[in-house]
Write an enzyme that holds these catalytic residues in place. Structure first.
Site, mmCIF file in Angstrom:
data_model
loop_
_atom_site.group_PDB
_atom_site.id
_atom_site.type_symbol
_atom_site.label_atom_id
_atom_site.label_comp_id
_atom_site.label_asym_id
_atom_site.label_seq_id
_atom_site.Cartn_x
_atom_site.Cartn_y
_atom_site.Cartn_z
ATOM 1 N N ASP A 264 -16.853 34.634 -49.179
ATOM 2 C CA ASP A 264 -16.637 33.188 -49.264
ATOM 3 C C ASP A 264 -17.714 32.446 -48.476
ATOM 4 O OD1 ASP A 264 -15.698 33.823 -46.758
ATOM 5 O OD2 ASP A 264 -13.779 32.788 -46.960
ATOM 6 N N GLU B 13 -8.898 37.704 -44.035
ATOM 7 C CA GLU B 13 -9.101 37.585 -42.596
ATOM 8 C C GLU B 13 -7.762 37.609 -41.873
ATOM 9 O OE1 GLU B 13 -11.570 34.176 -41.751
ATOM 10 O OE2 GLU B 13 -13.084 34.785 -43.223
ATOM 11 N N GLU C 247 -16.745 41.302 -37.180
ATOM 12 C CA GLU C 247 -17.826 40.307 -37.123
ATOM 13 C C GLU C 247 -17.984 39.762 -35.711
ATOM 14 O OE1 GLU C 247 -17.873 37.423 -40.270
ATOM 15 O OE2 GLU C 247 -19.392 36.203 -39.255
HETATM 16 O O1 KIV Z 1 -18.100 35.787 -46.467
HETATM 17 C C1 KIV Z 1 -18.871 36.675 -46.078
HETATM 18 O O2 KIV Z 1 -20.021 36.771 -46.481
HETATM 19 C C2 KIV Z 1 -18.364 37.628 -45.104
HETATM 20 C C3 KIV Z 1 -19.347 38.508 -44.408
HETATM 21 C C4 KIV Z 1 -20.190 37.704 -43.507
HETATM 22 C C5 KIV Z 1 -18.713 39.639 -43.720
HETATM 23 O O3 KIV Z 1 -17.198 37.674 -44.849
#
Ligand code: KIV
Length: 246
Positions: free
Chosen positions: A25, A96, A163
């Protein structure tokens, strides 16, 4: 793992040998120009995921469940994940959150949906964090992230993205967990790494985060740059200590 948001880049990432393509996202920022991932809708994710999946003949395509498409209830999460898999042709979804999402992860997994977790700096909570800040430097927060990771694993998550957490914490989690950890700004000892494709091609509009390396200089093509990233992840030379938090 690398992100991709369209057909041609997905093909390039696939050919260059990445194991997995994340339809992140982050497209809300990289493609749409928003200041966060929050505005992205499930329809937009499905649209990009469908394009990416056409370009991926080998790599596993994982699509992000966007903000507020899964937090309301397990049933909402199931419908949203179904949209990403049926309309978006994704092979797995990412969401998440930790302990508070474990029941939802279990619900999805029991219904045949592979789920990847995402802990640490979870961008959908950017306003709660007060910005894109490293997480888990304090003992209490580090313990919470550990509990979250274990809860996701017990719920049946197939992998977890870590992250922007200190390398020491990511190292400990990677040895404790049985499922693979995929780091971004989490040091070299995760089981895998992920970067935003545009970041590792040197395309960004402002400050480059510490954990990003530009693989384009010296490469003859975008595909060669991606191959260099894949090789550097596999041989452990990316990320370096300077590209990690301590
Ligand atoms: O949305 C994304 O690109 C991500 C990565 C940075 C892990 O969640």
């Amino acid at each position: 793992m690398l992100t991709a948001y369209d057909y041609l880049f997905a093909e390039a990432v696939d050919r260059a040998g990445a194991d997995s393509i994340l339809v992140g996202d982050s497209l809300g920022m990289v493609v749409q120009g928003n200041s966060s991932t929050l505005p992205v809708t499930i329809e937009e994710m499905a649209y990009h995921s469908r394009a990416v999946s056409r370009g991926a003949s080998r790599a596993l395509v994982i699509a992000d469940l966007p903000f507020l498409s899964y937090q309301q209830s397990r049933e909402q999460a199931l419908l949203s994940a179904g949209e990403l898999m049926k309309s978006g042709c994704a092979e797995a979804v990412k969401l998440e959150g930790g302990e508070e999402m474990a029941a939802t992860v279990e619900f999805l997994v029991q219904r045949g949906i592979p789920v990847c977790g995402h802990l640490g700096l979870t961008p959908q909570s950017v306003h709660q964090f007060g910005g894109f800040k490293v997480q888990g430097r304090e003992q209490a927060r580090a313990s919470q992230i550990r509990n979250d990771a274990i809860a996701l694993q017990q719920a049946g998550a197939c992998a977890v993205v870590l992250e922007c957490i200190p390398e020491q914490l990511a190292t400990a989690l990677s040895s404790e967990l049985e499922i693979p950890t995929i780091g971004i700004g989490a040091g070299a000892n995760c089981d895998g790494q992920v970067l935003v494709l545009q970041d590792m091609l040197g395309l960004n509009d402002g400050r480059t985060p510490r954990f990003v390396r530009n693989f384009l200089p010296g490469a003859n093509s975008i595909e060669e740059a991606i191959s260099r990233y894949v090789a550097a992840v596999r041989d452990g030379s990316f990320p370096s200590a300077d590209e990690s938090y301590h």
